[in-house]
Write an enzyme that holds these catalytic residues in place. Sequence first.
Site, short mmCIF file in Angstrom:
data_model
loop_
_atom_site.label_atom_id
_atom_site.label_comp_id
_atom_site.label_asym_id
_atom_site.label_seq_id
_atom_site.Cartn_x
_atom_site.Cartn_y
_atom_site.Cartn_z
CG HIS A 1 -2.25 1.31 1.49
ND1 HIS A 1 -2.85 0.96 2.32
CD2 HIS A 1 -2.21 1.64 -0.11
CE1 HIS A 1 -3.09 1.98 1.92
NE2 HIS A 1 -3.69 2.58 0.90
CE LYS B 1 -0.65 6.52 1.04
NZ LYS B 1 -1.91 6.30 1.82
#
Lengths: 352, 96
Positions: A178, A199
């Site tokens: 991830h 992110k």
Amino acid sequence: MPVYVRRIVRFLSDGKHKLRFFYLDILRGIYTMSENLNAISVDNLFFNGKDLLGLEIGAGSKGLDKQILEATINRPGLGLTGFYTNFAPKRVQLIGLAEYSYLGSLTESERLDSLRNLFLQHIPCLVFSRGHEVYPEVISLAEEFETPVFVVDMETKLFINKATIILENLMAPHKKVHGTMVEIHGIGVLIEGIPGVGKSEAALGLIKKGHALVSDDTTQLRRDSSGKIIAAPVNITRYHMEIRGLGIIHVPSVFGVSSIRGEKKLDFVATLRPQGEEDEHNRCGTMQFTKTLLGVDVKRVYIPVAPGRDVVNILETAALDFKLKTLGHDAVKELDERVIRLMSGGSLDGND
Amino acid sequence: MIKMERELQIRNQYGIHARPAALIVGIASRCDGEVLVVKGKDDAVSAKSIMGLITLEASRGTILTFIIEDSVANAEQILDELEELLHVRKFDDQEL
């Protein structure tokens, strides 16, 4: 995890047995060991190598689930003469020009014996290169032993080179993680952090500044034979990004082809986390962190996220600093040396 | 670390595409801890990530295992809601 293993785990987890954690650990150990056997099925090689290698199946399609245990090609050579000491049966077996000529020099019954002995070694599959016609004996043996036989038009040496690369890539240890993978000034950075930490937004900012996206949110890692970690997008979501408030965007359509990269070596992991106490401990950057991925220790930096902090800028600088360090230039160390030199009565420029 | 697991089946026509993925993320995001999804022998992905869920390539009939750590307060409730979404609402898909 297979269903029966999961049932045992659940049975143990629910129970109150004193030694349940002990049993669970053993089970986990056995399970990981069996998982680490990076075998692939012949079917997998056939599927992935069909176009690149021009593999065509000649016989024995019932045995496509046979496992290839070693990522390389073996030419049976001596084996065909009956010498099987130290033979490598775990590999793909290749009949090149030399083997083919040898088999052609035998009488029909000798050839059958020689080939039967080869099939008796529990080989995963047999390949004929240079488009050689498969002997009829081979077809009947392939069906009897349920071992696939392939034909390729390619020259033997070319096939060995190409097939080895494909096998190594297929059998390399891999893992889906991830995190968002980007390339900043030629440095491969995996941005990770809890969901919602930003992110994808950081990656978007980097793309706007001219850097490239490898994959958003879910990244496929593999360890190549030299121990490097290579990051690539997962095929189905390739070059798509999910940005909160916008939804899903296709990066090259919006930003052009220079905004993406097929795959990239991983240089360091940047972990985004909400700013906190622990960030005060490493203000100088003297503390070194690593993260173990696929058995390799990768350098890791923690980047605190807080309102007003420009994460994109920090990531860009982190990549440049990484590049500088690989050139042997360590800013903290050099500053420290200057300070110590001054304290011990020297001058700043290094002359006493 | 003990984990709560629930096996759920995909019962809508086209499996987990963008919209169903978003519905799962909507529920999983309310969980106080990490929610992982595993398909067969593949690596786990986060149920809070649309991209992650799509990479599962979960079509109709696929069994997915949702995993939440036992210590998470609303783990049971989240798993119940996911079960309702997959088994009862079937992602609100229109059956053709």
